[in-house]
Motif scaffolding. Structure first.
Motif, PDB file in Angstrom:
ATOM      1  N   ASP A  33       0.573  -1.050   0.067  1.00 51.87           N
ATOM      2  CA  ASP A  33       0.001  -0.043  -0.014  1.00 51.87           C
ATOM      3  C   ASP A  33       1.217   1.091   0.034  1.00 51.87           C
ATOM      4  OD1 ASP A  33      -2.059   2.145   0.855  1.00 51.87           O
ATOM      5  OD2 ASP A  33      -3.117   0.126   0.664  1.00 51.87           O
ATOM      6  N   LYS A  34       0.519   2.085  -1.170  1.00 54.96           N
ATOM      7  CA  LYS A  34       0.650   3.435  -0.961  1.00 54.96           C
ATOM      8  C   LYS A  34       1.195   3.954   0.483  1.00 54.96           C
ATOM      9  CE  LYS A  34      -1.548   5.975  -3.884  1.00 54.96           C
ATOM     10  NZ  LYS A  34      -1.879   6.703  -5.591  1.00 54.96           N
ATOM     11  N   ARG A  35       0.079   3.762   1.117  1.00 54.74           N
ATOM     12  CA  ARG A  35       0.120   5.344   2.262  1.00 54.74           C
ATOM     13  C   ARG A  35       0.792   4.115   3.541  1.00 54.74           C
ATOM     14  NH1 ARG A  35      -6.828   5.877   1.749  1.00 54.74           N
ATOM     15  NH2 ARG A  35      -6.862   7.998   0.251  1.00 54.74           N
ATOM     16  N   ASN A  36       0.791   5.136   4.490  1.00 52.31           N
ATOM     17  CA  ASN A  36       1.528   4.422   5.827  1.00 52.31           C
ATOM     18  C   ASN A  36       1.047   3.956   6.330  1.00 52.31           C
ATOM     19  OD1 ASN A  36       0.341   6.577   6.806  1.00 52.31           O
ATOM     20  ND2 ASN A  36       1.985   8.079   7.338  1.00 52.31           N
ATOM     21  N   HIS A  37      -0.414   2.938   6.143  1.00 53.01           N
ATOM     22  CA  HIS A  37      -1.397   2.915   7.240  1.00 53.01           C
ATOM     23  C   HIS A  37      -1.584   1.796   6.199  1.00 53.01           C
ATOM     24  CE1 HIS A  37      -4.484   5.065   5.786  1.00 53.01           C
ATOM     25  NE2 HIS A  37      -3.968   6.649   5.786  1.00 53.01           N
ATOM     26  N   ASN A  41      -9.915   3.960   2.540  1.00 54.44           N
ATOM     27  CA  ASN A  41     -10.224   5.523   2.864  1.00 54.44           C
ATOM     28  C   ASN A  41     -10.951   4.632   4.432  1.00 54.44           C
ATOM     29  OD1 ASN A  41      -9.804   6.597   1.388  1.00 54.44           O
ATOM     30  ND2 ASN A  41     -11.147   6.621   0.045  1.00 54.44           N
ATOM     31  N   TYR A  43      -9.978   3.877   7.038  1.00 55.80           N
ATOM     32  CA  TYR A  43      -8.701   3.964   8.756  1.00 55.80           C
ATOM     33  C   TYR A  43      -9.774   4.681   9.464  1.00 55.80           C
ATOM     34  CZ  TYR A  43      -4.315   5.460  10.350  1.00 55.80           C
ATOM     35  OH  TYR A  43      -3.150   6.078  11.855  1.00 55.80           O
ATOM     36  N   TYR A  55      -9.981   9.937   6.728  1.00 52.78           N
ATOM     37  CA  TYR A  55     -10.970   9.823   5.050  1.00 52.78           C
ATOM     38  C   TYR A  55     -12.190  10.547   5.368  1.00 52.78           C
ATOM     39  CZ  TYR A  55      -6.377   8.343   4.284  1.00 52.78           C
ATOM     40  OH  TYR A  55      -4.987   7.868   4.287  1.00 52.78           O
ATOM     41  N   LEU A 211       3.616  -1.731   3.683  1.00 54.70           N
ATOM     42  CA  LEU A 211       3.520  -0.209   3.876  1.00 54.70           C
ATOM     43  C   LEU A 211       4.404   1.250   2.700  1.00 54.70           C
ATOM     44  CD1 LEU A 211       1.448  -0.025   6.939  1.00 54.70           C
ATOM     45  CD2 LEU A 211       0.630  -0.571   4.762  1.00 54.70           C
ATOM     46  N   ASP A 212       3.680   2.300   3.189  1.00 52.72           N
ATOM     47  CA  ASP A 212       4.703   2.999   1.626  1.00 52.72           C
ATOM     48  C   ASP A 212       4.869   2.599   0.724  1.00 52.72           C
ATOM     49  OD1 ASP A 212       4.950   4.874   4.222  1.00 52.72           O
ATOM     50  OD2 ASP A 212       6.024   3.795   5.147  1.00 52.72           O
ATOM     51  N   ASP A 214       4.187   1.811  -3.335  1.00 51.37           N
ATOM     52  CA  ASP A 214       3.792   2.306  -4.671  1.00 51.37           C
ATOM     53  C   ASP A 214       3.809   1.269  -5.491  1.00 51.37           C
ATOM     54  OD1 ASP A 214       2.366   3.613  -6.320  1.00 51.37           O
ATOM     55  OD2 ASP A 214       3.126   5.208  -6.278  1.00 51.37           O
ATOM     56  N   GLU A 310      -6.637  13.908  -4.260  1.00 49.68           N
ATOM     57  CA  GLU A 310      -7.204  12.646  -3.578  1.00 49.68           C
ATOM     58  C   GLU A 310      -8.525  12.153  -4.103  1.00 49.68           C
ATOM     59  OE1 GLU A 310      -5.927   8.683  -1.367  1.00 49.68           O
ATOM     60  OE2 GLU A 310      -5.299  11.259  -1.302  1.00 49.68           O
TER      61      GLU A 310
END
Ligand code: FDA
Length: 368
Positions: A33-37, A41, A43, A55, A211-212, A214, A310
């Motif tokens: 996942d490109k997000r850090n968690h 949406n 989360y 989100y 995580l993090d 992409d 976003e």
């Protein structure tokens, strides 16, 4: 032989439900996942002991007992019932439009009186073929509801006057002739006790996740890791935007901690006048009946979609749907790639729908 059976791009509900089922079927999975968690949406961020819906407000609702039991097998849900209120220049009205709203607007008491009131307002307008959103809404609910609860709110949402918006945006407006403030008609609704992260943690238990990360930062490498890919990112991006970009509506959230136990007395308050630039204020603690000494509120602003913002809501007009169909044609030809979820299917999905879709896909593939 590649290292994993499945590379799953995206740890939102689609990716997480699919991964859970794949694991039960004995398949090895890597989620990136490109997000850090994780969680996409849904989360939640813990601030002052309060689960903040980072989100946007998420209220789980479904009519499907199987899906309700499925989510409750990971986390127990509370009895939260969505009953938003509208604030129009300091006047408070219940939503969705119901007998409480009509009583406050006109002093009417019986459903018959309310129906008469609305019917008379619509009749006076003489609108037979609504040619824009304003005429469409007026012809459905009459002048007062439109002016106080729809017009300026919709104009803030779309950044354009209702007269300049197409009629099809509003197909119907739910009007309820009972004193029932429950926003949803579904049999089951609630919020996970302890927040949505518990649902995601339960689904992803024992599954490897990075995580993090992409997918597009090194797609050849990620493709080399697994026999199959489940892609839940943007379908146009998967194909290098070769036919053009799909449009989305976006939102901006402004969150603050207040030294106040109870700011607005309700989780969701819609601001329906143009005098406030935001469309809603969410007070997160009320989703879980919180008793913390502080509170966290989020103002929600609607944004015109731009390529940097976003992507939240797909704009399913003819032009974008046509563009999506072209990408879908390419996707249908893929042998080992599954496209799922709101970004890959370019579709507004509620949570129960995205879970239903991931369950169906995994049932088709794994038979469970
Ligand atoms: P989601 O977007 O959650 O997950 C996709 C994941 O893929 C993200 O984590 C993203 O970072 C990752 N990703 C994308 N591209 C990537 C890449 N290139 N590389 C790596 N990772 C990548 N529903 C409901 O039932 N009740 C409600 O009240 C609400 N409220 C609500 C409010 C708002 C503001 C929105 C926008 C949506 C809702 N929803 C809702 C809908 C709900 O959010 C939705 O159904 C699910 O979260 C969708 O899950 P997905 O897995 O499809 O996408």
């Amino acid at each position: 032989m590649k290292k994993y059976d499945y590379l799953i791009v995206g740890s939102g509900l689609f990716g997480a439900v699919f991964a859970h089922k794949a694991k039960l079927a004995g398949k090895s999975c890597l989620i990136i996942d490109k997000r850090n968690h994780k969680g996409g949406n849904i989360y939640c961020e813990n601030v002052e002991g309060i689960n903040v819906h980072k989100y946007g407000a998420h209220i789980f609702h479904t009519n499907d007992k199987f899906i309700w039991d499925f989510v409750n097998s990971f986390v127990e849900f509370n009895r939260y019932t969505n009953s938003p209120v509208a604030n129009y220049n300091g006047e408070i009205y219940n939503l969705p439009f119901n007998m409480n709203t009509f009583n406050k607007l006109w002093g009417v008491i019986t459903p018959k009186e309310a129906q008469e009131h609305i019917k008379n307002q619509i009749k006076e307008l003489n609108i037979y073929n609504p040619s824009n959103l304003e005429e469409q809404a007026l012809s459905l609910v009459g002048t007062d509801i439109f002016n106080k609860l729809i017009k300026e709110y919709t104009e803030k949402q779309w950044g354009r006057e209702c007269k300049d918006l197409p009629a099809f945006i509003i197909k119907r407006l739910p009007v309820r002739f009972t004193y029932d403030n429950n926003y949803f008609n579904d049999k089951y609704q609630g919020i996970p006790i302890g927040g949505y992260n518990k649902l995601i943690d339960g689904l992803l238990e024992g599954i490897e996740i990075q995580l993090d990360t992409d997918y597009f930062s090194n797609r050849e490498y990620f493709d080399s890791l697994a026999e199959n890919t489940v892609f839940t990112g943007k379908i146009d991006e998967y194909y290098d935007f070769q036919y053009g970009k799909l449009s989305y509506r976006s939102l901006r959230f402004e969150t603050e901690v207040l030294d106040n136990e109870n700011y607005q007395g309700n989780a969701v308050v819609n601001y329906t006048s143009k005098n406030e630039p935001y469309t809603r204020i969410i007070e997160h603690k009320h989703f879980e009946f919180g008793t913390q000494s502080k509170t966290v509120v989020t103002k929600e602003y609607s944004l015109e979609a731009s390529s940097n913002s976003e992507p939240y809501y797909p704009i399913n007009d003819d032009e974008n749907n046509e563009l999506y169909r072209k990408y879908k044609k390419l996707a249908d030809e893929e042998k080992n790639v599954i496209f799922g979820g709101r970004l890959a299917e370019y579709k507004y999905y509620d949570m129960h729908q995205v879970i239903g879709s991931a369950l169906k896909k995994s049932r088709d593939i794994f038979g469970l």
